[in-house]
Design an enzyme around this catalytic site. Sequence first.
Site, PDB file in Angstrom:
ATOM      1  N   HIS A  85     -34.609  -4.098  84.952  1.00 26.99           N
ATOM      2  CA  HIS A  85     -35.031  -4.743  83.703  1.00 26.99           C
ATOM      3  C   HIS A  85     -36.395  -4.186  83.328  1.00 26.99           C
ATOM      4  O   HIS A  85     -37.371  -4.354  84.060  1.00 26.99           O
ATOM      5  CB  HIS A  85     -35.104  -6.268  83.860  1.00 26.99           C
ATOM      6  CG  HIS A  85     -35.478  -6.969  82.596  1.00 26.99           C
ATOM      7  ND1 HIS A  85     -34.547  -7.448  81.698  1.00 26.99           N
ATOM      8  CD2 HIS A  85     -36.696  -7.265  82.063  1.00 26.99           C
ATOM      9  CE1 HIS A  85     -35.171  -8.003  80.678  1.00 26.99           C
ATOM     10  NE2 HIS A  85     -36.471  -7.919  80.871  1.00 26.99           N
ATOM     11  N   CYS A  86     -36.449  -3.526  82.184  1.00 29.16           N
ATOM     12  CA  CYS A  86     -37.677  -2.864  81.752  1.00 29.16           C
ATOM     13  C   CYS A  86     -38.361  -3.707  80.676  1.00 29.16           C
ATOM     14  O   CYS A  86     -37.834  -3.847  79.561  1.00 29.16           O
ATOM     15  CB  CYS A  86     -37.375  -1.471  81.210  1.00 29.16           C
ATOM     16  SG  CYS A  86     -38.854  -0.545  80.729  1.00 29.16           S
ATOM     17  N   PRO A  87     -39.522  -4.289  80.966  1.00 27.01           N
ATOM     18  CA  PRO A  87     -40.205  -5.077  79.929  1.00 27.01           C
ATOM     19  C   PRO A  87     -40.765  -4.213  78.805  1.00 27.01           C
ATOM     20  O   PRO A  87     -40.993  -4.716  77.705  1.00 27.01           O
ATOM     21  CB  PRO A  87     -41.329  -5.776  80.713  1.00 27.01           C
ATOM     22  CG  PRO A  87     -41.577  -4.898  81.887  1.00 27.01           C
ATOM     23  CD  PRO A  87     -40.253  -4.296  82.251  1.00 27.01           C
TER      24      PRO A  87
END
Length: 414
Positions: A190-192
Site C-alpha cells: 500500500h503506497c501512501p
Amino acid sequence: MKNCEYQQIDPRTLTTPTATPTSTLPLASKNVQRQRRKWEVFPGRNRFFCDGRIIVARQSGVLPLTLGLILITSGLFFIFDCPFLVAHLTVCIPVIAGVLFVFVVFSLLHTSFTDPGILPRALPDEAADIEKQIDNSGSSTYRPPPRTKEILINDQVVKLKYCFTCKMFRPPRTSHCSLCDNCVERFDHHCPWVGNCVGKRNYRFFYTFIVSLSFLTSFIFGCVITHLTLRAQGGSGILNAVQQSPASIVELVVCFFSIWSILGLSGFHTYLAASNLTTNEDIKGSWSSKRGLEDYKNPYSYNNIFTNCCVVLCGPMPPSMIDRRGFLPPEDTPPIITAEQELPPFLSKNDTNMVGAPSRVTCRTSTCQSSKGSSQASPQLFPDQTLAILSFVMETAKLTDIFCHRSHRFMLPY
C-alpha cells in the site's frame, strides 16, 4: 327517529379535481426510484468519484502532496530555467522535460485511480458453506474453518490463508490490506504517495511512474546545475547566479532530497520485476529464505529475466472483479412504482377492501355509523402506495361523509 339506509358510494363513479391525471403525472418522475450501483454499498474503505469510475483509498491525503511537488518543481523549471537553457544550449531540453512530465503525471493518476485488483467478498451462502466445513475425523460437530490450505503450483507447495474479513481463502499471492480493508490480488504494498494499493492491475503503472519520475528528477537536477554553472561562468559568481534565478535553488533542494529515494525505489522494483516477486513476498522472505535449496524456489518465476519482466509489466490487463459500476440486483433495491401502475392495483382491491358487496350504513341523529360487515372491510393502505393514491382516498372519504350528512338532513322526519 327513522333510520335511513343507502349503499356506499363507489369511488370509481366520482370525478374530483384531485383524481385527475394532473395529480399523478407530475409525481411519475419522483415515484421511479433511481437504481443504486454497487460502489454505493461497497464494504471496503475506499472512496469513489465520477459515478464509480475513479477509486482511491480513504487515506489518500499524501497524493495531493505528491502531485503538488511534481507540478511545482516542473513548473519552476519550465518558467525560470528552460528559457536560459534554450538560448545558450538547445531547444530539446524543454521537449525532453515535457515528455517525461507527461509520463509521470499520467502514470501517477493511472496508478491512483485504478482498481489494484480487489477481490469481491464471499456471499453469505458461500461464507456459511466455508465456515461449516467438517473436520476430516468425521465428527458431526462444526468447527471454525481451517486457517490454511495447501495447493501445488509448479510442483511447489503453496499455502492459502483464510481471510476472516472477506470470508474466503485467499488466492495465491493475495493479501488483505489493513488500510483499504480489501483482499488485493498479487498484492505488492500500500503506497501512501499514490493514495492506493499496488496490485496486479496497477503495478505496471506504478513501475512506469517511479522509473519516469527518476528520469525526470535526474534531468531537472542536472539542468539546474548546468544553468547555475553557466551563469556563474559569466563572471558574476555563484551568489549572483543564485540571486538572478532564486527558483533554481528550490528545484535543486527538492531534487537533491528526493532523487536518492526515487532511484533506490526504481532499482528495487526493477529487481522484483526481473525475479517475478512482490514487495510483500520479498519482505516476508517467502522464497528468499529458501533459495539455498535447489528443489524449493519461487514457483512463479520463469527462470528468465526478460520473460519475467514481460509477464509482470507487459501481460494482458485483467478485468476488474468488483464491477463497481454495476447495478444492484432487484431484490436488494426497493420496488419501483410507476404512475401507470398506481391506480389499477388500488381499484383491484375493491372486492376485499373498500367497495365489495353493498354495505348497509345506519344514520342516527347526527352521526353515521357503519355496520359490522363494513367495519371489518376497512381500507388497507400499504407503505409503497404513493401520495396521489392517499390524496384520492382522503377526498373520496370526505365526499362520502358529506353525502351521508346531507341524506340524513333531508330524510329525517320533522
